[in-house]
Design a protein around this motif. Sequence first.
Motif, PDB file in Angstrom:
ATOM      1  N   GLN A 101       0.841  -1.194   0.000  1.00 14.19           N
ATOM      2  CA  GLN A 101       0.000   0.000   0.000  1.00 14.19           C
ATOM      3  C   GLN A 101       0.873   1.239   0.000  1.00 14.19           C
ATOM      4  O   GLN A 101       2.046   1.177   0.354  1.00 14.19           O
ATOM      5  CB  GLN A 101      -0.895   0.001   1.250  1.00 14.19           C
ATOM      6  CG  GLN A 101      -0.080  -0.008   2.540  1.00 14.19           C
ATOM      7  CD  GLN A 101      -0.928  -0.145   3.786  1.00 14.19           C
ATOM      8  OE1 GLN A 101      -1.993   0.430   3.880  1.00 14.19           O
ATOM      9  NE2 GLN A 101      -0.457  -0.912   4.754  1.00 14.19           N
ATOM     10  N   TYR A 102       0.294   2.345  -0.405  1.00 12.75           N
ATOM     11  CA  TYR A 102       1.020   3.605  -0.318  1.00 12.75           C
ATOM     12  C   TYR A 102       0.497   4.350   0.905  1.00 12.75           C
ATOM     13  O   TYR A 102      -0.700   4.619   1.021  1.00 12.75           O
ATOM     14  CB  TYR A 102       0.809   4.473  -1.565  1.00 12.75           C
ATOM     15  CG  TYR A 102       1.536   5.795  -1.451  1.00 12.75           C
ATOM     16  CD1 TYR A 102       2.896   5.881  -1.714  1.00 12.75           C
ATOM     17  CD2 TYR A 102       0.870   6.937  -1.024  1.00 12.75           C
ATOM     18  CE1 TYR A 102       3.580   7.078  -1.571  1.00 12.75           C
ATOM     19  CE2 TYR A 102       1.546   8.145  -0.876  1.00 12.75           C
ATOM     20  CZ  TYR A 102       2.900   8.207  -1.152  1.00 12.75           C
ATOM     21  OH  TYR A 102       3.580   9.385  -1.006  1.00 12.75           O
ATOM     22  N   VAL A 103       1.403   4.663   1.823  1.00 13.01           N
ATOM     23  CA  VAL A 103       1.055   5.423   3.024  1.00 13.01           C
ATOM     24  C   VAL A 103       1.865   6.702   2.987  1.00 13.01           C
ATOM     25  O   VAL A 103       3.093   6.662   2.877  1.00 13.01           O
ATOM     26  CB  VAL A 103       1.360   4.618   4.311  1.00 13.01           C
ATOM     27  CG1 VAL A 103       1.083   5.461   5.545  1.00 13.01           C
ATOM     28  CG2 VAL A 103       0.558   3.322   4.329  1.00 13.01           C
ATOM     29  N   GLU A 104       1.195   7.833   3.059  1.00 14.58           N
ATOM     30  CA  GLU A 104       1.874   9.124   2.941  1.00 14.58           C
ATOM     31  C   GLU A 104       2.815   9.390   4.123  1.00 14.58           C
ATOM     32  O   GLU A 104       3.975   9.723   3.944  1.00 14.58           O
ATOM     33  CB  GLU A 104       0.843  10.254   2.833  1.00 14.58           C
ATOM     34  CG  GLU A 104       1.452  11.634   2.659  1.00 14.58           C
ATOM     35  CD  GLU A 104       2.260  11.810   1.375  1.00 14.58           C
ATOM     36  OE1 GLU A 104       3.285  12.516   1.417  1.00 14.58           O
ATOM     37  OE2 GLU A 104       1.870  11.230   0.349  1.00 14.58           O
ATOM     38  N   ASN A 136       7.036  -6.234  -2.044  1.00 14.37           N
ATOM     39  CA  ASN A 136       5.731  -5.593  -1.859  1.00 14.37           C
ATOM     40  C   ASN A 136       5.855  -4.232  -1.178  1.00 14.37           C
ATOM     41  O   ASN A 136       4.855  -3.582  -0.903  1.00 14.37           O
ATOM     42  CB  ASN A 136       4.775  -6.481  -1.045  1.00 14.37           C
ATOM     43  CG  ASN A 136       4.267  -7.652  -1.849  1.00 14.37           C
ATOM     44  OD1 ASN A 136       4.421  -7.698  -3.067  1.00 14.37           O
ATOM     45  ND2 ASN A 136       3.677  -8.624  -1.181  1.00 14.37           N
ATOM     46  N   GLY A 137       7.084  -3.816  -0.913  1.00 13.43           N
ATOM     47  CA  GLY A 137       7.330  -2.518  -0.306  1.00 13.43           C
ATOM     48  C   GLY A 137       8.009  -1.599  -1.294  1.00 13.43           C
ATOM     49  O   GLY A 137       8.095  -1.887  -2.486  1.00 13.43           O
ATOM     50  N   GLU A 138       8.514  -0.483  -0.783  1.00 10.68           N
ATOM     51  CA  GLU A 138       9.220   0.477  -1.628  1.00 10.68           C
ATOM     52  C   GLU A 138      10.520   0.879  -0.958  1.00 10.68           C
ATOM     53  O   GLU A 138      10.703   0.686   0.252  1.00 10.68           O
ATOM     54  CB  GLU A 138       8.346   1.696  -1.923  1.00 10.68           C
ATOM     55  CG  GLU A 138       7.872   2.424  -0.672  1.00 10.68           C
ATOM     56  CD  GLU A 138       7.004   3.637  -0.980  1.00 10.68           C
ATOM     57  OE1 GLU A 138       7.566   4.658  -1.411  1.00 10.68           O
ATOM     58  OE2 GLU A 138       5.776   3.550  -0.780  1.00 10.68           O
ATOM     59  N   ILE A 139      11.424   1.428  -1.730  1.00 11.70           N
ATOM     60  CA  ILE A 139      12.740   1.780  -1.209  1.00 11.70           C
ATOM     61  C   ILE A 139      12.642   2.757  -0.037  1.00 11.70           C
ATOM     62  O   ILE A 139      13.458   2.737   0.874  1.00 11.70           O
ATOM     63  CB  ILE A 139      13.653   2.318  -2.334  1.00 11.70           C
ATOM     64  CG1 ILE A 139      15.116   2.224  -1.899  1.00 11.70           C
ATOM     65  CG2 ILE A 139      13.253   3.721  -2.761  1.00 11.70           C
ATOM     66  CD1 ILE A 139      16.104   2.305  -3.031  1.00 11.70           C
TER      67      ILE A 139
END
Length: 194
Positions: free
Chosen positions: A44-47, A90-93
Amino acid sequence: MPEVKVRKTLVQVETIFHEGGPAPETPARRAAAMAVIENPYAGQYVENILPFMKDLEPLAAEMARMCIDALGGDADIVEGYGKGAVTGVNGEIEHGALWHVPGGYAMRDSIRKSLAIVPSTKKVGAAGTRIDIPVTHTNASYVRTHYDAIEVGIPDAPRPNEILLVLVMTTGGRIHARVGGLTRDAIKGEDGLR
């Protein structure tokens, strides 16, 4: 704030007696402490992910202690350090970048006075991904003898929804360093650079 869920830890210790040339009086030692944690932001994208940095502080302090213990328990012998992270696919850097502050300050707070920035690297990868953790001197980034890297990895980590966190510490520079530049005995210790 999400709870830090640790699946496993691993400590790697390397003792270098020589690199083909004369053996040093004292072997060089390099330790890496690794922790595999659940990524609370995977998929998911969490700000606003900043609060998780604070949650990582106790784990970072524990991992810094693991490195010191692996090197013999004396924090005063630590001369080099570095940190890094591998985020599962499933994550981002940016999730790995959360390790910058807690990982760096945990090491700096656990050893004698340190002024140099803690070098870092991060990437996204599948289970078994290896990563080279950069190492520099703890008090002066321009000490060439301590420019190094330690390759680490865990065969089953990070899984897609995990992050592999890494701290490394060394007892000195490269065994046969002879490429010139600033040496540890010439450190001024004013700005973390020289």
